[in-house]
Design a protein around this motif. Structure first.
Motif, mmCIF file in Angstrom:
data_model
loop_
_atom_site.group_PDB
_atom_site.id
_atom_site.type_symbol
_atom_site.label_atom_id
_atom_site.label_comp_id
_atom_site.label_asym_id
_atom_site.label_seq_id
_atom_site.Cartn_x
_atom_site.Cartn_y
_atom_site.Cartn_z
ATOM 1 N N MET A 39 34.108 9.993 21.425
ATOM 2 C CA MET A 39 33.240 10.753 20.572
ATOM 3 C C MET A 39 32.296 9.562 20.115
ATOM 4 O O MET A 39 31.056 9.755 20.080
ATOM 5 N N LEU A 40 32.785 8.156 19.844
ATOM 6 C CA LEU A 40 31.773 7.321 19.358
ATOM 7 C C LEU A 40 31.016 6.877 20.379
ATOM 8 O O LEU A 40 29.899 6.680 20.175
ATOM 9 N N THR A 282 27.786 10.527 14.572
ATOM 10 C CA THR A 282 28.809 9.724 15.223
ATOM 11 C C THR A 282 29.956 9.747 14.100
ATOM 12 O O THR A 282 31.176 9.997 14.754
ATOM 13 N N ILE A 283 29.808 9.321 12.855
ATOM 14 C CA ILE A 283 31.036 9.495 11.873
ATOM 15 C C ILE A 283 31.663 10.589 11.997
ATOM 16 O O ILE A 283 32.778 10.808 11.852
ATOM 17 N N LEU A 284 30.924 12.096 11.964
ATOM 18 C CA LEU A 284 31.376 13.214 12.053
ATOM 19 C C LEU A 284 32.178 13.446 13.208
ATOM 20 O O LEU A 284 33.521 13.939 13.081
ATOM 21 N N LEU A 285 31.949 13.031 14.374
ATOM 22 C CA LEU A 285 32.599 13.186 15.667
ATOM 23 C C LEU A 285 33.994 12.317 15.440
ATOM 24 O O LEU A 285 34.864 12.837 16.001
ATOM 25 N N VAL A 288 36.318 13.893 13.180
ATOM 26 C CA VAL A 288 37.146 15.054 13.947
ATOM 27 C C VAL A 288 38.251 14.528 15.115
ATOM 28 O O VAL A 288 39.207 15.036 14.814
ATOM 29 N N ALA A 289 37.958 13.600 15.744
ATOM 30 C CA ALA A 289 38.613 13.064 16.700
ATOM 31 C C ALA A 289 39.937 12.451 16.145
ATOM 32 O O ALA A 289 40.907 12.235 16.675
ATOM 33 N N SER A 290 39.744 11.777 15.017
ATOM 34 C CA SER A 290 40.753 11.182 13.945
ATOM 35 C C SER A 290 41.907 11.958 13.727
ATOM 36 O O SER A 290 42.834 11.741 13.680
ATOM 37 N N ILE A 291 41.660 13.200 13.518
ATOM 38 C CA ILE A 291 42.809 14.454 13.321
ATOM 39 C C ILE A 291 43.903 14.045 14.470
ATOM 40 O O ILE A 291 45.068 14.334 14.005
ATOM 41 N N SER A 292 43.662 13.884 15.685
ATOM 42 C CA SER A 292 44.457 13.640 16.639
ATOM 43 C C SER A 292 45.420 12.313 16.266
ATOM 44 O O SER A 292 46.522 12.497 16.451
#
Length: 407
Positions: A39-40, A282-285, A288-292
């Protein structure tokens, strides 16, 4: 130091004794890290692509266009206003000391036709200076001259996409006539390919003609839509904007605190705005990915609690022969951190692979920064400590006698 080494060996042995469970536990961390890196990479790649596109048009480019206002008692959008005149262009060209090139602009969209071929495109009425401002270059042929502008000549310069849409592969468009809204224009030049713009637009799907020809023969108007300017240098952009604003306010008789009936925007301003927007995206993406990653951390905490329960008798035995509470806590913390770091390393490799595949198959611009990899690795370590702390404390707080009796 030797004690830490022994604890590390014990933790590693415990993980290897339960390979399948350890791998399944790490799976959440692996997916989380890979997602964050991918994502980043998408966000950073998109930002760099937009920056490159904007900079290719010249970071010292300035655009002047009408602002929203009243016309005939009705609130109108800037595109409908007629506040910019040719006299404004002439005044700026004569009196601005901080600009190098300037061009009025009028434009229209429609079908370009050659023989039996036709395609939708846009025609821009400009002067030859417009190509200097926007960094377009001529591939073949010539530009229309100042004399062509003065006599409303029906000549044009076309982009590569127009060439491909209207002409056959080996046909030379120079000297041929294309029609736009039933007005014939002779092709006198072809532009070098420029590619996709910052908004995803095709910068080669374009026709340039003298602004007087477009203004009078196609649009039948006396005003102009925009004025584009190139400051002498990046450092003079702000001075040029101030100078342009002052001249136009005087010409339009705008007094004191009255609002301008025009807007002045620079590429630098647009670049800052787009960078800010892409950083937010980018921060939003990444969030979202950090939820994993969070879910993976919860999984590690859960399995560590299970491990403490399963090894209660072992913990009691170690304590009875002299192991201290902090040794037990450190052992389980090391196990948790090992799982997170191992999962993180695998996730980083998976993230590199996923990013490469995404760029190859979708064509999206991607760019993996060193900071995103280091951040992912650091987050893995912190996750191991954070989610391993509670189970480790539980293990360290067990009563040795009760632990030895545990079945």
């Amino acid at each position: 130091m030797g004690n830490i080494g022994n604890l590390f060996k014990i933790a590693l042995r415990a993980l290897l004794n339960n390979k399948t469970r350890s791998m399944l536990t790490m799976f959440g961390i692996i997916i989380g890290v890979a997602s964050v890196i991918t994502m980043l990479a998408i966000g950073e790649g998109s930002k760099q692509s937009i920056q490159s596109s904007i900079e290719s048009m010249g970071s010292n480019m300035i655009t002047i266009f009408p602002s929203n206002g009243q016309m005939g008692g009705v609130r109108q959008s800037g595109s409908s206003m007629q506040t910019l005149k040719l006299e404004d262009y002439e005044a700026l060209k004569k009196d601005c000391r901080h600009i190098s090139d300037i061009s009025p602009l009028v434009n229209s969209s429609g079908q370009a036709i050659y023989g039996s071929n036709n395609a939708p495109t846009s025609i821009y009425g400009v002067t030859a200076d417009y190509l200097n401002v926007t960094k377009y270059k001529l591939k073949s042929g010539k530009l229309f001259s100042e004399k062509d502008v003065l006599r409303n000549a029906k000549v044009c310069v076309i982009g590569q996409t127009v060439v491909e849409n209207l002409f056959s592969e080996n046909e030379n468009p120079i000297g041929k006539y294309i029609r736009f809204k039933n007005i014939p224009f002779q092709v006198v030049g072809i532009l070098e390919e420029k590619g996709e713009g910052s908004m995803g637009n095709d910068q080669d799907d374009i026709v340039f003609a003298p602004y007087t020809s477009v203004q009078k023969r196609i649009l039948a108007i006396t005003h102009i839509n925009r004025i584009v300017v190139s400051a002498k240098s990046d450092s003079e952009t702000d001075a040029a904007i101030a100078e342009i604003t002052e001249i136009l306010r005087q010409r339009h008789n705008i007094q004191g605190s009255d609002p301008n009936d025009f807007n002045v925007r620079s590429q630098k301003e647009m670049l800052t705005m787009m960078s800010s927007t892409m950083n937010t995206l980018t921060i939003l993406l990444a969030c979202v990915a950090s939820i994993s990653l969070f879910i993976g951390g919860v999984g590690i905490m859960n399995i560590m609690y299970v491990s403490v329960t399963e090894r209660t008798k072992e913990i009691g035995l170690r304590m009875s022969i002299g192991a201290r509470g902090r040794d037990i806590m450190m052992q389980f913390l090391i196990e948790s951190i090992l799982m997170c770091i191992t999962g993180g390393l695998i996730g980083i490799m998976l993230g590199f692979g996923a990013t490469a595949l995404l760029q190859y198959f979708s064509g999206w611009p991607t760019y993996i920064t060193t900071s995103s990899v280091l951040l992912s690795f650091a987050v893995c370590t912190v996750t191991g400590v954070f989610f391993g702390w509670s189970p480790a404390r539980k293990a360290a707080g067990l009563d040795p006698i009760e632990a030895l009796r545990y079945e």
